[in-house]
Design a protein around this motif. Structure first.
Motif, PDB file in Angstrom:
ATOM      1  N   CYS A   1      22.351  -6.308  -2.334  1.00  0.00           N
ATOM      2  CA  CYS A   1      21.004  -6.833  -2.529  1.00  0.00           C
ATOM      3  C   CYS A   1      20.763  -7.011  -4.018  1.00  0.00           C
ATOM      4  O   CYS A   1      20.873  -6.062  -4.799  1.00  0.00           O
TER       5      CYS A   1
ATOM      6  N   GLU B   1      14.356  -3.291  -6.246  1.00  0.00           N
ATOM      7  CA  GLU B   1      13.951  -2.392  -5.169  1.00  0.00           C
ATOM      8  C   GLU B   1      13.413  -1.088  -5.746  1.00  0.00           C
ATOM      9  O   GLU B   1      13.756  -0.683  -6.859  1.00  0.00           O
TER      10      GLU B   1
ATOM     11  N   LYS C   1       9.635   5.265  -2.266  1.00  0.00           N
ATOM     12  CA  LYS C   1       9.314   4.500  -1.062  1.00  0.00           C
ATOM     13  C   LYS C   1       8.234   5.150  -0.210  1.00  0.00           C
ATOM     14  O   LYS C   1       7.673   4.521   0.679  1.00  0.00           O
TER      15      LYS C   1
ATOM     16  N   ASP D   1       8.169  -6.563   0.539  1.00  0.00           N
ATOM     17  CA  ASP D   1       9.378  -7.055   1.185  1.00  0.00           C
ATOM     18  C   ASP D   1       9.166  -8.430   1.798  1.00  0.00           C
ATOM     19  O   ASP D   1       9.947  -9.359   1.585  1.00  0.00           O
TER      20      ASP D   1
END
Length: 537
Positions: free
Chosen positions: A76, A80, A86, A94
């Motif tokens: 990816c 992120e 998170k 996203d």
């Protein structure tokens, strides 16, 4: 102080008369109106179905690739959050990045190409290659020379490297330096700024003007200074992002009307006068209609005579954004007001930029003297933004004088006439190819519809191989099923350049299967005769 800048009510119309059935339809101006020809042809139904199917397939593969990235089966490249982050509010949305990750990045090599020369009729592009599907690039140190420039807003060709013409700009650079390093409210007000403002006011035919260092900020920071809570903004649905941002920052109520649809606009105006503000039903403090002269994605021209007639009938105000039209249309390049033969004083707020036809940067607000004096104090750009740099100020002065003929030559007028001829010639040839184009026949912004995102990417790459630089536009800048190639015509383009572009476009139109126009050739205008000028622009 003008009524526009006060909190007085805008309407003295009898509401009872409106409620009892004043339904005369859009008001027609008694001014001489130019023959108005615009095209917005719809594609065949099967093309739209295939376009949505194309997006559907891309979406399915996108979710598959996201699944593989989540399980570390594919690298990816997007930013992120770390695992410990998170559990909190996500830093990167996203779903919002889905289009960027899976569609835009595959087409990115057709965007953001770095130019390493003057953006004139031709330019040089830095050569680059990618090993990871456009996530990163390697520059080869080489350049693609003499690429025909069909994407810059260089309408009159003044973005040029002419040593003789730029002598005055060089002199100002040596005298004043490269930047002012201050705002207009402090020590950033130069005599050059005053000279430019007086020239702009004379050019557009109003009492006064004020210049700003950024075209985008001219809208986004001045609209909030003119309207606020208790005011109503009626905005065309295709207005530029700078207008949208300025309207939102103002705190005023915003209502959208269909593009160039006078029936919808009059309906909103009538309701605003009859009903007033929500809940309280008090009269709106101000009603401001906001439109553009030329719309940069559609190539259409505002129906200014009808808009002015409605403005007068309902005692509203009009804000006209001439970013793309000033210098580019009208017999002497004075924009859509001149294009329709109208009185500039009928426009309450005239806005324009120097980033297109004038080959510089910045923008202006023009109108009554009281309006301009008010903005000098209340505009965020005047208080917080740095002033226009002296060299770009001189560049704008030089070009504007050239267009007005104050330099003692006809070069500016020749460029205006050449742009009009190039525009008509290019648009006529496109129609003869059965390509679907949008916009007014006199607009130098020429969108050619290709619908599918994969087609615009393939088209852009092919044209670059033929040394033609084009701009492709897709979602979210356009409706999802209306991806297009946007050509910007310039007075600096020669007939040979235009013919080369048209020839390659004709070939790719067959290869990509985008010739869907149903207009009959017999119903079109006769072919435009192109007259080559032996006089240097």
């Amino acid at each position: 102080m003008t009524k526009l800048l006060t909190n007085e009510g805008t309407s003295t119309i009898n509401r009872v008369d409106l409620q009892n059935g004043v339904k005369n339809g859009p008001v027609r101006s008694n001014l001489r109106q130019k023959e108005f020809k615009e095209t917005f042809e719809d594609a065949p139904l099967y093309i739209l179905v295939l376009t949505y199917l194309n997006y559907g397939i891309l979406t399915l593969f996108g979710y598959l690739r996201d699944f593989m990235r989540a399980w570390r089966l594919e690298k990816c490249h997007m930013a992120e959050e770390r695992e410990e982050q998170k559990d909190f509010v996500p830093l990167y949305q996203d779903f919002e990045n889905f289009y960027t990750r899976n569609i835009y990045m595959r087409l990115r090599d057709a965007f953001n190409r770095p130019i390493c020369s003057v953006p004139g009729a031709t330019f040089d592009l830095m050569e680059r290659v990618t090993d990871d599907y456009n996530w990163t690039y390697r520059y080869t140190g080489k350049a693609i020379k003499d690429v025909i420039n069909m994407g810059s807003y260089n309408y009159l060709g003044f973005a040029e490297n002419d040593e003789e013409s730029l002598a005055s700009v060089e002199e100002v650079l040596r005298t004043y330096g490269a930047g002012v390093c201050s705002t207009r409210m402090e020590v950033g007000h130069l005599d050059k700024h005053k000279e430019l403002e007086d020239l702009v006011a004379e050019f557009v035919g109003v009492e006064a003007a004020m210049v700003f260092s950024m075209g985008f900020a001219t809208n986004s920071t001045n609209i909030p200074a003119l309207v606020g809570k208790g005011c109503l903004i009626l905005s065309d649905e295709l207005n530029h992002t700078s207008v949208i941002l300025g309207a939102r920052l103002s705190g005023a109520t915003i209502r959208i009307f269909q593009h160039n649809n006078m029936r919808t606009l009059e309906k909103l105006l009538r309701e605003a006068v009859i009903r007033g503000q929500p809940r309280t039903h008090r009269a709106w403090k101000k009603i401001l209609i906001v439109v553009e002269g030329i719309y940069s994605m559609e190539g259409s021209i505002a129906r200014l005579p009808d808009i002015v007639a409605l403005k007068k009938k309902y005692k509203a105000y009009l804000y006209l954004d001439e970013a793309h039209s000033i210098g580019a249309v009208g017999p002497t390049g004075r924009g859509v007001v001149e294009y329709f033969g109208m009185d500039p004083t009928d426009i309450d707020v005239m806005m324009g930029t120097f980033t297109k036809s004038f080959g510089a940067i910045g923008g202006y607000i023009a109108g009554k003297k009281e309006l301009v004096e008010y903005l000098r104090i209340h505009s965020h750009s005047a208080v917080y933004a740095s002033s226009m740099s002296p060299p770009t100020t001189e560049q704008t002065i030089r070009v504007m004088k050239c267009i007005m003929g104050l330099d003692g030559s006809l070069k500016g007028q020749r460029r205006v006439c050449q742009l009009a001829q190039n525009t008509r010639y290019f648009r006529q040839r496109l129609q003869d190819m059965n390509l679907i184009t949008y916009g007014n026949e006199d607009s130098p912004v020429v969108p050619v519809l290709m619908y599918m995102p994969t087609k615009v990417g393939a088209f852009s790459r092919h044209m670059l191989e033929k040394k033609i630089g084009v701009v492709i536009v897709g979602f979210p800048a356009t409706p999802i099923a209306e991806a297009r190639v946007r050509f910007c015509i310039s007075a600096a383009h020669t007939k040979e350049m235009l013919d080369k572009v048209l020839e390659e476009l004709d070939k790719m139109g067959d290869v990509l299967y985008v010739k869907h126009s149903k207009q009959r050739r017999s119903s079109r205008n006769h072919s435009v005769v192109y007259h080559d000028s032996s006089v240097k622009l």
